[in-house]
Write a protein that holds these residues in place. Structure first.
Motif, short mmCIF file in Angstrom:
data_model
loop_
_atom_site.label_atom_id
_atom_site.label_comp_id
_atom_site.label_asym_id
_atom_site.label_seq_id
_atom_site.Cartn_x
_atom_site.Cartn_y
_atom_site.Cartn_z
N GLY A 145 64.84 14.83 15.95
CA GLY A 145 63.97 13.99 15.14
C GLY A 145 62.62 13.79 15.82
N THR A 146 61.75 13.04 15.18
CA THR A 146 60.43 12.76 15.74
C THR A 146 60.16 11.26 15.73
OG1 THR A 146 59.36 13.07 13.58
CG2 THR A 146 59.46 14.98 15.05
N VAL A 147 59.33 10.83 16.66
CA VAL A 147 58.93 9.43 16.76
C VAL A 147 57.42 9.39 17.00
CG1 VAL A 147 61.14 8.63 17.66
CG2 VAL A 147 59.39 9.43 19.24
N VAL A 148 56.81 8.26 16.71
CA VAL A 148 55.40 8.06 17.04
C VAL A 148 55.33 7.63 18.50
CG1 VAL A 148 53.32 6.73 16.55
CG2 VAL A 148 54.81 7.46 14.67
N LEU A 149 54.58 8.35 19.29
CA LEU A 149 54.59 8.18 20.75
C LEU A 149 54.38 6.73 21.16
CD1 LEU A 149 54.64 9.44 23.61
CD2 LEU A 149 52.15 9.71 23.39
N GLY A 150 53.29 6.10 20.69
CA GLY A 150 52.97 4.75 21.13
C GLY A 150 54.05 3.75 20.77
N ALA A 151 54.54 3.80 19.53
CA ALA A 151 55.58 2.87 19.08
C ALA A 151 56.87 3.09 19.86
CB ALA A 151 55.82 3.05 17.59
N TRP A 152 57.16 4.32 20.18
CA TRP A 152 58.37 4.67 20.93
C TRP A 152 58.33 4.07 22.34
CZ3 TRP A 152 58.67 8.89 24.73
CH2 TRP A 152 59.98 9.25 25.07
N ILE A 153 57.18 4.16 23.00
CA ILE A 153 57.05 3.60 24.34
C ILE A 153 57.13 2.08 24.30
CG2 ILE A 153 55.48 3.32 26.30
CD1 ILE A 153 54.40 6.12 25.72
N VAL A 154 56.46 1.48 23.30
CA VAL A 154 56.48 0.02 23.16
C VAL A 154 57.90 -0.48 22.92
CG1 VAL A 154 55.77 -1.90 21.68
CG2 VAL A 154 54.09 -0.19 22.41
N ALA A 155 58.65 0.22 22.05
CA ALA A 155 60.02 -0.20 21.75
C ALA A 155 60.89 -0.17 23.00
CB ALA A 155 60.60 0.70 20.67
N ARG A 156 60.70 0.85 23.82
CA ARG A 156 61.49 0.93 25.06
C ARG A 156 61.09 -0.20 26.02
NH1 ARG A 156 66.18 1.49 27.42
NH2 ARG A 156 66.03 2.30 29.56
N GLY A 157 59.82 -0.52 26.08
CA GLY A 157 59.37 -1.61 26.92
C GLY A 157 60.00 -2.94 26.51
N LYS A 158 60.10 -3.15 25.20
CA LYS A 158 60.73 -4.38 24.69
C LYS A 158 62.21 -4.42 25.07
CE LYS A 158 57.67 -5.18 20.73
NZ LYS A 158 57.59 -5.23 19.25
N GLU A 159 62.88 -3.29 24.98
CA GLU A 159 64.29 -3.23 25.36
C GLU A 159 64.48 -3.63 26.82
OE1 GLU A 159 65.68 0.68 24.67
OE2 GLU A 159 66.06 0.37 22.53
N LEU A 160 63.61 -3.11 27.68
CA LEU A 160 63.73 -3.40 29.11
C LEU A 160 63.45 -4.87 29.40
CD1 LEU A 160 62.03 -0.22 30.61
CD2 LEU A 160 64.47 -0.75 30.55
N ARG A 161 62.48 -5.44 28.71
CA ARG A 161 62.18 -6.87 28.92
C ARG A 161 63.33 -7.75 28.45
NH1 ARG A 161 57.05 -5.13 27.29
NH2 ARG A 161 57.38 -5.88 25.15
N GLN A 162 63.92 -7.40 27.31
CA GLN A 162 65.06 -8.16 26.81
C GLN A 162 66.25 -8.05 27.75
OE1 GLN A 162 65.77 -6.66 22.88
NE2 GLN A 162 63.91 -7.53 22.02
#
Length: 255
Positions: free
Chosen positions: A226-243
Motif C-alpha cells: 500500500g501507500t501512505v503520505v510521507l508526512g502524515a505517516w511520520i507524524v502518526a508514528r511520533g504520536k504512537e511513541l509519545r502515547q
C-alpha cells in the motif's frame, strides 16, 4: 552499451508530490505516469531468487513478464545482434550404461532491448552481452540449445537492468531489495525507518523532508504494501511513541 535519453540538469525527479513527479517524467521520457510509477517501485522480494553460487538474481521469464506488465505486449522487443560459438569440448566419459560422449558448449550473445511508448513510438534501446554454457550433455543438440538459450536470457536481463530496480538493479548492491533509484520522499522514508523507535529522530526526518518539499509525497507503507503520505505517516508514528511513553497501549503503524 546502454543508450538512453538523459534528463536535462534543470529537470529533477523531486517535486511536491509523486503524482506531479511522475507526470513530469512521463512528458520527458514518453512513458505515461503509471509506467513511471511502476518503474520507481522497489522490487517485490518474492521475485528474487538465489543462483547456484548464492547470488540474488531474477529469472528471465520474470523479467519478460515485468516488461509486458509495464510496457505492454508490443511495447518492447529483444533482438539478438550477434551469436558466437565460443567453445565446444567433447570428452569420453563412463556412465551406468557404458561409455558416452559428454559435450560442453559455450555461446556468447549480444542482444538489444528496445522500448516503445503506448503508441508504439521508439523511445530507447539497451545493448549488452553475456555468455551461456551447457556442461557434460550427452546430446550435442541439447548442449547447443541450452548454452544458446542461457546466453540470450542473460543478455536480456543485463539489458533490462538499465531500467532500474524493477529489473534487478538494486540486487547489485549486495543483494539488496531497497530501491537504489529513489525519489527524495523514498530516501526520507528509509531514513524514518532507521529511527522508527526514536521520536527525536523522526522529528528530524520530518523537518528535513519538509525542507525538501517531500511531506505530501506518497511512499510505500511500513510493511512495503500500500501507500501512505510521507508526512502524515511520520507524524502518526511520533504520536504512537509519545502515547507509549505516557503509558498508553499503541499498535505499530503498518499502513
Amino acid at each position: 552499451m546502454a543508450h538512453a535519453i538523459e534528463a536535462p540538469a534543470t529537470i529533477t525527479a523531486e517535486g511536491p508530490t509523486s503524482h506531479t513527479q511522475n507526470q513530469g517524467l512521463a512528458l520527458l521520457y514518453g512513458l505515461d505516469a503509471e509506467q513511471i510509477e511502476m518503474l520507481r517501485e522497489s522490487i517485490d522480494p518474492r521475485r528474487v531468487g538465489k543462483d547456484g553460487k548464492g547470488f540474488s538474481h531474477l529469472e528471465a521469464w520474470d523479467v519478460r513478464r515485468r516488461l509486458i506488465q509495464i510496457f505492454g505486449f508490443g511495447g518492447w522487443s529483444f533482438d539478438v545482434k550477434t551469436t558466437e560459438l565460443a567453445s565446444h569440448v567433447a570428452e569420453e566419459k563412463k556412465g551406468r550404461n557404458g561409455t558416452y560422449t559428454a559435450h560442453t558448449v559455450v555461446y556468447r550473445v549480444v542482444g538489444r532491448l528496445t522500448i516503445r511508448n503506448r503508441s508504439g513510438v521508439y523511445l530507447t534501446h539497451f545493448d549488452d552481452g553475456a555468455a551461456g554454457d551447457a556442461t557434460n550433455f550427452p546430446s550435442l543438440g541439447d548442449a547447443h540449445d541450452m548454452a544458446l538459450k542461457t546466453a540470450m536470457s542473460q543478455a536480456l536481463k543485463r539489458c533490462a537492468v538499465n531500467m532500474g530496480d524493477q529489473f534487478g538493479l538494486s540486487l547489485y548492491d549486495d543483494g539488496s531489495i531497497q530501491p537504489v533509484v529513489a525519489t527524495a520522499a523514498e530516501r526520507y522514508r528509509a531514513a524514518a525507518l532507521k529511527v522508527w523507535d526514536d521520536p527525536d529522530g523522526l522529528l528530524q526526518v520530518h523537518a528535513d523532508a519538509k525542507r525538501a518539499g517531500a511531506l505530501e509525497a506518497k511512499v510505500p507503507g511500513h510493511d512495503g504494501k500500500g501507500t501512505v503520505v510521507l508526512g502524515a505517516w511520520i507524524v502518526a508514528r511520533g504520536k504512537e511513541l509519545r502515547q507509549a511513553a505516557q503509558g498508553g497501549v499503541t499498535e505499530r503503524s503498518a499502513a
